[in-house]
Write an enzyme that holds these catalytic residues in place. Structure first.
Site, PDB file in Angstrom:
ATOM      1  N   GLY A 119     -17.865 -18.450   6.317  1.00 55.10           N
ATOM      2  CA  GLY A 119     -18.196 -19.379   4.634  1.00 55.10           C
ATOM      3  C   GLY A 119     -19.310 -19.870   5.126  1.00 55.10           C
ATOM      4  N   LYS A 128     -16.553 -16.361  16.962  1.00 53.83           N
ATOM      5  CA  LYS A 128     -16.970 -17.438  15.440  1.00 53.83           C
ATOM      6  C   LYS A 128     -18.503 -17.673  16.316  1.00 53.83           C
ATOM      7  CE  LYS A 128     -15.932 -21.525  12.921  1.00 53.83           C
ATOM      8  NZ  LYS A 128     -14.968 -22.671  12.674  1.00 53.83           N
ATOM      9  N   VAL A 170     -16.488 -14.882  11.292  1.00 52.11           N
ATOM     10  CA  VAL A 170     -15.900 -14.622  12.266  1.00 52.11           C
ATOM     11  C   VAL A 170     -15.750 -13.444  12.360  1.00 52.11           C
ATOM     12  CG1 VAL A 170     -13.127 -14.939  13.071  1.00 52.11           C
ATOM     13  CG2 VAL A 170     -14.439 -16.841  11.954  1.00 52.11           C
ATOM     14  N   GLY A 204     -14.122 -12.821   7.680  1.00 54.54           N
ATOM     15  CA  GLY A 204     -14.530 -13.696   7.149  1.00 54.54           C
ATOM     16  C   GLY A 204     -15.426 -14.596   7.820  1.00 54.54           C
ATOM     17  N   ASP A 236      -9.998 -31.863   8.150  1.00 52.95           N
ATOM     18  CA  ASP A 236     -10.512 -31.288   6.775  1.00 52.95           C
ATOM     19  C   ASP A 236      -8.945 -30.382   7.604  1.00 52.95           C
ATOM     20  OD1 ASP A 236     -11.304 -29.721   4.728  1.00 52.95           O
ATOM     21  OD2 ASP A 236     -12.553 -28.386   6.466  1.00 52.95           O
TER      22      ASP A 236
END
Length: 533
Positions: free
Chosen positions: A23, A43, A28, A21, A141
């Site tokens: 962002g 990551k 990652v 996935g 977050d």
């Protein structure tokens, strides 16, 4: 900068397998650690973040934050390396445990969690926050997108924007976080506190039960205005005890000093029954759609602070039962942060001997007066019901009780409710005969009205009697087996009536003793209905 592909080996040890996935700033990968022969998650930064010093620093800070934590509900960091690039620069690499499960945001896109599952998940997140705060780390977050559902519970991810309690935001007037779960002090640029994570946890609790964020809008500005100016929406939960409903409202307090600590939240949410876990649903579930902008981590300008009416607005919105179980707020500060409220037992009251003597005398006078009134009432009743003297016959006078109709005339489209006779506390068993118990409460209100407006105002008493009659109708409609919407209908009406009694007490329309008596009795009805559900 070298673009990683499947098969790329980093630091002569981590072979990339497939991307899991990505962002806005990082991706990652699943990878294989050849040194320890185990799967790991790697990551890497990508895009502008890979070449910007701030992006590299962010990943390094995440590695440092995770390295300071050792908790079963926090992702375990294995390694941090700086991968040399052909152009002489380096790429920061964070290596963590590989988690197999479903992202909480993806799960909630399919619908809300069961209330018990939501409570378990948030209790586990609270323990993770407790550990982070003890280590001096603020996550900043917390949101469903940073929570992973596993077979044995949940894990908190992504400490990329976490900061130490002693740190301050690097840029004045700029804030970073996810608007859907950001506390007011973050949105207005006043900085993050441990209480800011607790506010976000309140948002996540609501999100888990309702299936969406507490404040929604087409634009980010609409979501932010909700956090800054609107009271938190009621938690749509019918099976949770009142103390958890009140805890949610306290987590969502606008003022960080009014929020509980993460340890307090974990303690209240902790299950006392058999252990439960929140796992991922069966495979084949539909993937989540495009996330609204307010659900993404972003950097934005700070908003103007809201007007200083936090506490008044919150007090006005709190339901009665939540006010009774309110965590006392504390205004003093420790280590630069507002002291957090805790659940403390009320201090014992001390009375002087003179006050006790006066109270005893007052009780004796009231008892004597009550006995006199009762005996005079019995004499009047005997006179009214005895046979007339010899030679006197005739029908009762037009205004005597015998000539009044037993039920009022019905009006088309309405339900006639017989006025209850004055009486004492209800004697029926709320579990075996809830309708009889509610009728006893209506009669009891007549007794309160007879004691005068200091006990209860007549109009207020009649309104409460009408509401009790409405609850009776819902109970009768739901008998004998309360299920589904019929159970929720009764629960909603009981909760609304509890809140109304509390509001009437605040407005001096009902005395303290009468309000607490009716609230306790009504709570017994609610508990009895829940036991049948």
């Amino acid at each position: 900068m070298e673009s990683p592909t499947p098969g790329t080996v980093i630091a002569e040890r981590y072979r990339l397998t497939q991307p899991l996935g990505s962002g806005s700033s990082a991706v990652v990968w699943e990878a294989h650690d050849s040194s320890l022969d185990r799967p790991v998650a790697v990551k890497l930064l990508h895009g502008g973040a890979a070449t910007h010093p701030a992006g590299r620093e962010q990943l390094r800070r995440e590695a440092l934050a995770l390295a300071r934590l050792s908790h079963p509900r926090v992702t375990t960091v294995f390694d941090y390396v700086e991968w040399p690039q052909p152009d002489g620069s380096f790429q920061p690499v964070l290596v963590t445990e590989l988690l197999t499960g479903l992202n909480l945001e993806e799960r909630l896109a399919q619908g809300p969690l069961m209330e018990n599952d939501a409570r378990v998940a948030c209790q586990q997140l609270a323990t993770a926050l407790e550990a982070a705060h003890k280590a001096g780390i603020i996550h900043r977050d917390l949101k469903p997108g940073n929570v992973m559902l596993l077979s044995d519970g949940v894990k908190l991810l992504d400490f990329g924007i976490a900061q130490a309690s002693s740190d301050t935001d690097a840029t004045t007037g700029v804030v970073i976080g996810t608007p859907s779960c950001m506390a007011p002090e973050q949105l207005t640029g006043r900085g993050a506190l441990p209480a800011s994570d607790v506010y976000a946890l309140g948002c996540v609790l609501y999100w888990c039960i309702a299936g969406h964020a507490p404040f929604q809008g087409v634009t980010v500005d609409q979501v932010v205005r909700g956090h800054l100016h609107l009271p938190p929406p009621p938690l749509p939960a019918y099976g949770l005890p009142p103390q958890i409903l009140g805890l949610y409202r306290q987590c969502m307090a606008k003022n960080p000093a009014d929020r509980p600590t993460a340890a307090t939240v974990a303690g209240v949410l902790e299950l006392r029954s058999a252990a439960a876990t929140v796992g991922a649903p069966a495979s084949g579930a539909a993937p989540a759609g495009e996330r609204p902008p307010a659900n993404r981590t972003m950097v934005m300008q700070a908003y103007d602070p809201p007007p200083p009416t936090y506490k008044a607005e919150q007090e006005q919105q709190l339901p009665y039962m939540a006010r009774r179980m309110r965590i006392p707020s504390q205004s003093d500060e420790s280590d630069g942060y507002p002291a957090q409220p805790v659940f403390d037992a009320p201090a014992p009251r001390r009375y002087s001997w003179l006050v006790l003597v006066m109270v005893a005398l007052l009780v004796a006078v009231i008892a004597a007066a009550g006995t006199a009134i009762f005996m005079s009432g019995r004499d009047a009743e005997k006179k009214a019901t005895s046979s007339p003297p010899p030679g006197i016959t005739g029908s009762p006078a037009p205004n005597t009780p015998a000539s009044l109709p037993t039920t009022p005339p019905s009006v088309p489209g309405t339900t006639a409710v017989s006025p209850p006779a004055a009486g004492g506390p209800p004697t029926a068993d709320p579990s075996a005969d809830p309708i009889g118990y509610l009728e006893g409460m209506r009669r009891q209100i007549d007794g309160f009205i007879a004691q005068g407006p200091d006990t209860i105002e007549p109009n207020t008493g009649r309104d409460l009697q009408n509401s009790l009659a409405d609850v009776e109708q819902s109970v009768q409609a739901g008998q004998p087996d309360f299920k589904g919407h019929k159970l929720r209908d009764v629960q909603n009406k009981v909760d609304d009536l509890l809140s109304r009694i509390g509001d009437d007490e605040d407005q001096k329309k009902i005395g303290h003793t009468a309000a607490h008596t009716l609230s306790d009795e009504l709570q017994q009805v609610g508990d009895a209905i829940d036991s049948h559900g």
